[in-house]
Motif scaffolding. Structure first.
Motif, PDB file in Angstrom:
ATOM      1  N   PRO A  38       0.832  -1.206   0.000  1.00 28.95           N
ATOM      2  CA  PRO A  38       0.000   0.000   0.000  1.00 28.95           C
ATOM      3  C   PRO A  38       0.865   1.254   0.000  1.00 28.95           C
ATOM      4  O   PRO A  38       2.015   1.224   0.451  1.00 28.95           O
ATOM      5  N   PRO A  39       0.327   2.373  -0.491  1.00 26.58           N
ATOM      6  CA  PRO A  39       1.074   3.629  -0.427  1.00 26.58           C
ATOM      7  C   PRO A  39       1.090   4.168   1.002  1.00 26.58           C
ATOM      8  O   PRO A  39       0.273   3.785   1.838  1.00 26.58           O
ATOM      9  N   LEU A  40       2.025   5.052   1.259  1.00 25.49           N
ATOM     10  CA  LEU A  40       2.050   5.748   2.538  1.00 25.49           C
ATOM     11  C   LEU A  40       0.857   6.695   2.596  1.00 25.49           C
ATOM     12  O   LEU A  40       0.481   7.302   1.588  1.00 25.49           O
ATOM     13  N   SER A  41       0.246   6.855   3.763  1.00 25.74           N
ATOM     14  CA  SER A  41      -0.874   7.770   3.909  1.00 25.74           C
ATOM     15  C   SER A  41      -0.717   8.556   5.191  1.00 25.74           C
ATOM     16  O   SER A  41       0.065   8.187   6.078  1.00 25.74           O
ATOM     17  N   GLY A  42      -1.447   9.652   5.291  1.00 29.08           N
ATOM     18  CA  GLY A  42      -1.388  10.463   6.501  1.00 29.08           C
ATOM     19  C   GLY A  42      -0.847  11.849   6.218  1.00 29.08           C
ATOM     20  O   GLY A  42      -0.591  12.233   5.067  1.00 29.08           O
ATOM     21  N   HIS A  43      -0.657  12.607   7.278  1.00 29.68           N
ATOM     22  CA  HIS A  43      -0.157  13.969   7.177  1.00 29.68           C
ATOM     23  C   HIS A  43       1.178  14.081   7.902  1.00 29.68           C
ATOM     24  O   HIS A  43       1.317  13.648   9.050  1.00 29.68           O
ATOM     25  N   PHE A  44       2.154  14.660   7.208  1.00 33.01           N
ATOM     26  CA  PHE A  44       3.501  14.806   7.754  1.00 33.01           C
ATOM     27  C   PHE A  44       3.886  16.280   7.608  1.00 33.01           C
ATOM     28  O   PHE A  44       4.141  16.752   6.489  1.00 33.01           O
ATOM     29  N   GLY A  45       3.910  16.997   8.701  1.00 33.69           N
ATOM     30  CA  GLY A  45       4.080  18.449   8.673  1.00 33.69           C
ATOM     31  C   GLY A  45       5.380  18.902   8.060  1.00 33.69           C
ATOM     32  O   GLY A  45       6.403  18.208   8.098  1.00 33.69           O
ATOM     33  N   LEU A  46       5.345  20.108   7.506  1.00 23.40           N
ATOM     34  CA  LEU A  46       6.498  20.663   6.799  1.00 23.40           C
ATOM     35  C   LEU A  46       7.718  20.757   7.697  1.00 23.40           C
ATOM     36  O   LEU A  46       8.817  20.315   7.327  1.00 23.40           O
ATOM     37  N   GLU A  47       7.581  21.344   8.870  1.00 25.35           N
ATOM     38  CA  GLU A  47       8.740  21.546   9.732  1.00 25.35           C
ATOM     39  C   GLU A  47       9.364  20.224  10.145  1.00 25.35           C
ATOM     40  O   GLU A  47      10.593  20.087  10.182  1.00 25.35           O
ATOM     41  N   ALA A  48       8.550  19.232  10.461  1.00 25.79           N
ATOM     42  CA  ALA A  48       9.074  17.924  10.855  1.00 25.79           C
ATOM     43  C   ALA A  48       9.803  17.259   9.687  1.00 25.79           C
ATOM     44  O   ALA A  48      10.853  16.618   9.871  1.00 25.79           O
ATOM     45  N   GLU A  56      10.051   7.482  15.523  1.00 28.23           N
ATOM     46  CA  GLU A  56      10.407   8.404  16.601  1.00 28.23           C
ATOM     47  C   GLU A  56       9.862   9.798  16.335  1.00 28.23           C
ATOM     48  O   GLU A  56       9.389  10.477  17.258  1.00 28.23           O
ATOM     49  N   ARG A  57       9.925  10.240  15.076  1.00 26.46           N
ATOM     50  CA  ARG A  57       9.518  11.603  14.723  1.00 26.46           C
ATOM     51  C   ARG A  57       8.007  11.759  14.567  1.00 26.46           C
ATOM     52  O   ARG A  57       7.438  12.774  14.958  1.00 26.46           O
ATOM     53  N   PHE A  58       7.355  10.775  13.952  1.00 23.25           N
ATOM     54  CA  PHE A  58       5.952  10.932  13.558  1.00 23.25           C
ATOM     55  C   PHE A  58       4.994  10.010  14.324  1.00 23.25           C
ATOM     56  O   PHE A  58       3.786  10.079  14.100  1.00 23.25           O
ATOM     57  N   GLY A  59       5.540   9.164  15.201  1.00 19.74           N
ATOM     58  CA  GLY A  59       4.683   8.224  15.903  1.00 19.74           C
ATOM     59  C   GLY A  59       4.206   7.127  14.969  1.00 19.74           C
ATOM     60  O   GLY A  59       4.846   6.801  13.970  1.00 19.74           O
ATOM     61  N   ASP A  60       3.058   6.552  15.267  1.00 20.77           N
ATOM     62  CA  ASP A  60       2.474   5.505  14.421  1.00 20.77           C
ATOM     63  C   ASP A  60       1.917   6.148  13.154  1.00 20.77           C
ATOM     64  O   ASP A  60       0.935   6.888  13.187  1.00 20.77           O
ATOM     65  N   PHE A  61       2.556   5.883  12.007  1.00 19.11           N
ATOM     66  CA  PHE A  61       2.092   6.494  10.753  1.00 19.11           C
ATOM     67  C   PHE A  61       1.495   5.450   9.807  1.00 19.11           C
ATOM     68  O   PHE A  61       1.457   5.653   8.586  1.00 19.11           O
ATOM     69  N   GLY A  62       0.998   4.341  10.374  1.00 13.93           N
ATOM     70  CA  GLY A  62       0.203   3.408   9.600  1.00 13.93           C
ATOM     71  C   GLY A  62       0.951   2.309   8.896  1.00 13.93           C
ATOM     72  O   GLY A  62       0.354   1.576   8.095  1.00 13.93           O
ATOM     73  N   VAL A  63       2.266   2.153   9.154  1.00 13.86           N
ATOM     74  CA  VAL A  63       3.043   1.064   8.563  1.00 13.86           C
ATOM     75  C   VAL A  63       3.427   0.104   9.680  1.00 13.86           C
ATOM     76  O   VAL A  63       3.980   0.522  10.703  1.00 13.86           O
ATOM     77  N   ALA A  64       3.153  -1.177   9.470  1.00 12.12           N
ATOM     78  CA  ALA A  64       3.244  -2.140  10.565  1.00 12.12           C
ATOM     79  C   ALA A  64       4.649  -2.364  11.086  1.00 12.12           C
ATOM     80  O   ALA A  64       4.889  -2.398  12.302  1.00 12.12           O
ATOM     81  N   ASP A  65       5.613  -2.520  10.167  1.00 15.78           N
ATOM     82  CA  ASP A  65       6.963  -2.856  10.605  1.00 15.78           C
ATOM     83  C   ASP A  65       7.967  -2.470   9.531  1.00 15.78           C
ATOM     84  O   ASP A  65       7.600  -1.926   8.478  1.00 15.78           O
ATOM     85  N   ALA A  66       9.242  -2.754   9.789  1.00 14.74           N
ATOM     86  CA  ALA A  66      10.317  -2.347   8.888  1.00 14.74           C
ATOM     87  C   ALA A  66      10.195  -2.999   7.516  1.00 14.74           C
ATOM     88  O   ALA A  66      10.498  -2.373   6.489  1.00 14.74           O
ATOM     89  N   GLU A  67       9.751  -4.276   7.468  1.00 17.65           N
ATOM     90  CA  GLU A  67       9.628  -4.956   6.185  1.00 17.65           C
ATOM     91  C   GLU A  67       8.511  -4.333   5.344  1.00 17.65           C
ATOM     92  O   GLU A  67       8.661  -4.150   4.122  1.00 17.65           O
ATOM     93  N   ALA A  68       7.398  -3.999   5.979  1.00 17.03           N
ATOM     94  CA  ALA A  68       6.317  -3.327   5.258  1.00 17.03           C
ATOM     95  C   ALA A  68       6.763  -1.942   4.787  1.00 17.03           C
ATOM     96  O   ALA A  68       6.396  -1.497   3.687  1.00 17.03           O
TER      97      ALA A  68
END
Length: 493
Positions: free
Chosen positions: A192-202, A314-326
């Motif tokens: 699946p594609p990445l989804s969500g909001h990731f702020g400019l400053e971060a 660490e920066r964005f918390g849970d951003f909807g991806v289960a693990d490193a392989e995903a």
């Protein structure tokens, strides 16, 4: 002027020319990052005036006299003379009037292109594009002196390469790339594609950290925003730009890593070569090999994306991806998108092949600017199976033609090919590379590149530069093998 002093006098003269060229590059950086929009016309005149000065120095008759008398004492001096002679030969073929007019028109064209792209309006850009094409055809004819005009423009970016050689290379690559694409897109597993909001400053903070992770020297550089990311400068002042899409942090992160690859090449050149012809990359193809290997073979590797997944968590918390392989699968997701700079590794060279054919037609006169949009859209549908939905996703997406960079696009594919060869050599030289990358340590790979390729600058020809670094003649094989192995495993083919 004497034999004893000719080389010294020549290099003193050339040092000033190189310094002025850096000033002109800084004006271009300023125009794309912080220049006020109302300054466009004045900047065009400034660029034309400075180009006139540079063209006068590059075509100065004294250069021919110095080059005739200068006796190189070593390989370094011989390479300096080779590059100065090449520069002088090309400058004397192009009238100063034409060089200045190209600088003036392309400086203004960049702003016009950006506005047309934002408005999705080809008609806003078409008159300017037509003027750029007219001027570049005239320049190509002057440089070609009866040879193929497009070859003359490629030679600006990748000396010694011809359109015929590029076309044959692409003919060999296309079947394997198309077959891989079809297999991947038809696979049962689709990340699946990445989804969500990731702020400019971060995102910007993360991009700065990534730049440092790949060895970017912040004491000799800076990062700014641009419509089309780029790197600028050499020596002790090498700047990068990036862009932010708040729904797609990969756009920012991998654009940054890509430009850091370019920047680290310039920063890694032997400082003794500063402000001389050797103080820049061997060619744009070699340059692209650095940006592409940083971005893809290193930055999108399973080992490094595992580390990056931890940093993003660490920066964005849970951003909807289960693990490193995903996360690895998502970071390498294959899709038939519109935008070259966002293209996955499977599709990227197909984008370049299309642009190569179109711009070769524009320079040779078999395609006119007013027919470009239809030609682009038709070819894109044929090659990618997707209809272009708006001009900013089509012929207006790239900055290159607005600034006159005809002949540049093939170097992206050559850079990918060189990167494939270089990565094969790195893996043989650094057997624990994946362990290093899993810790976020890129120094094994980047240090090898700096020692074996980057520090030499323009000392060797492009072909020699890559061959010496790899230990074998570059070819498309390592790249295609790498792609088939990586994506075959990722998509469980």
């Amino acid at each position: 002027m004497s034999v004893d002093t000719a080389y010294t006098e020549l290099m003193e003269f050339q040092r000033q020319t190189e310094a002025l060229a850096q000033v002109m590059g800084r004006l271009s950086w300023d125009q794309e990052t912080v220049m006020p929009r109302g300054a466009t016309a004045q900047r065009a005149e400034e660029m034309a005036a400075l180009e006139g000065v540079l063209h006068g120095r590059r075509s100065d008759p004294r250069l021919a006299e110095w080059l005739e008398l200068a006796m190189p004492e070593d390989d370094e001096a011989a390479s300096q003379l080779r590059l100065i002679r090449r520069m002088h030969d090309r400058a004397t073929k192009v009238p100063s009037r034409l060089a200045q007019e190209i600088a003036r028109v392309t400086s203004a064209a960049q702003g016009i292109w950006a506005e047309a792209r934002a408005a999705d309006d080809v008609s806003m850009f078409l008159p300017t594009l037509s003027e750029v094409v007219r001027l570049k055809r005239e320049e190509a004819a002057a440089l070609a002196a009866g040879r193929d005009r497009y070859d003359a423009l490629i030679d600006d970016y990748e000396p010694g390469v011809t359109a015929a050689a590029v076309s044959a290379l692409f003919d060999r690559m296309r079947p394997r790339l198309v077959a891989l694409r079809e297999a991947v897109l038809g696979a049962a597993f689709q990340p699946p594609p990445l989804s969500g909001h990731f702020g400019l400053e971060a995102q910007v903070r993360m991009a700065r950290d990534l730049a440092a992770t790949f060895g970017y020297d912040w004491s000799r550089g800076r990062m700014d925003m641009a419509v089309h990311p780029f790197s600028s400068g050499s020596g002790c002042d090498v700047r990068i730009t990036t862009r932010v899409v708040e729904t797609d942090p990969f756009n920012c992160f991998y654009s940054t890593i890509h430009e850091v690859g370019h920047a680290c090449y310039e920063l890694g050149i032997d400082p003794d070569y500063a402000l001389t012809p050797l103080g820049a990359g061997a060619s744009m193809g070699v340059h692209e090999s650095q940006s592409r290997i940083y971005e893809n073979q290193i930055g999108r590797s399973r080992a490094f994306t595992g580390w990056l997944f931890g940093r993003m968590t660490e920066r964005f918390g849970d951003f909807g991806v289960a693990d490193a392989e995903a996360f690895y699968a998502t970071a390498n997701r294959v899709q038939s998108g519109y935008i070259r700079t966002e293209a996955d590794e499977v599709h990227y060279n197909l984008h370049i092949m299309m642009r190569f054919d179109l711009e070769r037609g524009l320079i040779r006169g078999t395609l006119e600017p007013e027919d470009l949009e239809e030609a682009w859209n038709t070819r894109f549908l044929e090659d990618f199976g997707v209809a272009v939905d708006r001009p900013s996703h089509g012929m207006l997406q790239d900055v290159h033609w607005s600034v006159g960079l005809f002949g540049y696009f093939p170097t992206y594919a050559l850079g990918n090919i060189y990167a494939g060869c270089l990565m094969q050599a790195i893996r043989e030289a650094v057997p624990d590379l994946d362990d290093q990358l899993a810790r976020g340590d890129t120094s094994g790979a980047t240090g090898w590149l700096r020692e074996n390729l980057q520090r030499h600058g323009g000392l060797f020809t492009p072909h020699e530069t890559v061959t010496r670094a790899c230990g074998f003649e570059p070819s498309e094989g390592p790249l295609l093998d790498y792609l088939e192995t990586k994506f075959g495993a990722l998509y469980r083919l």
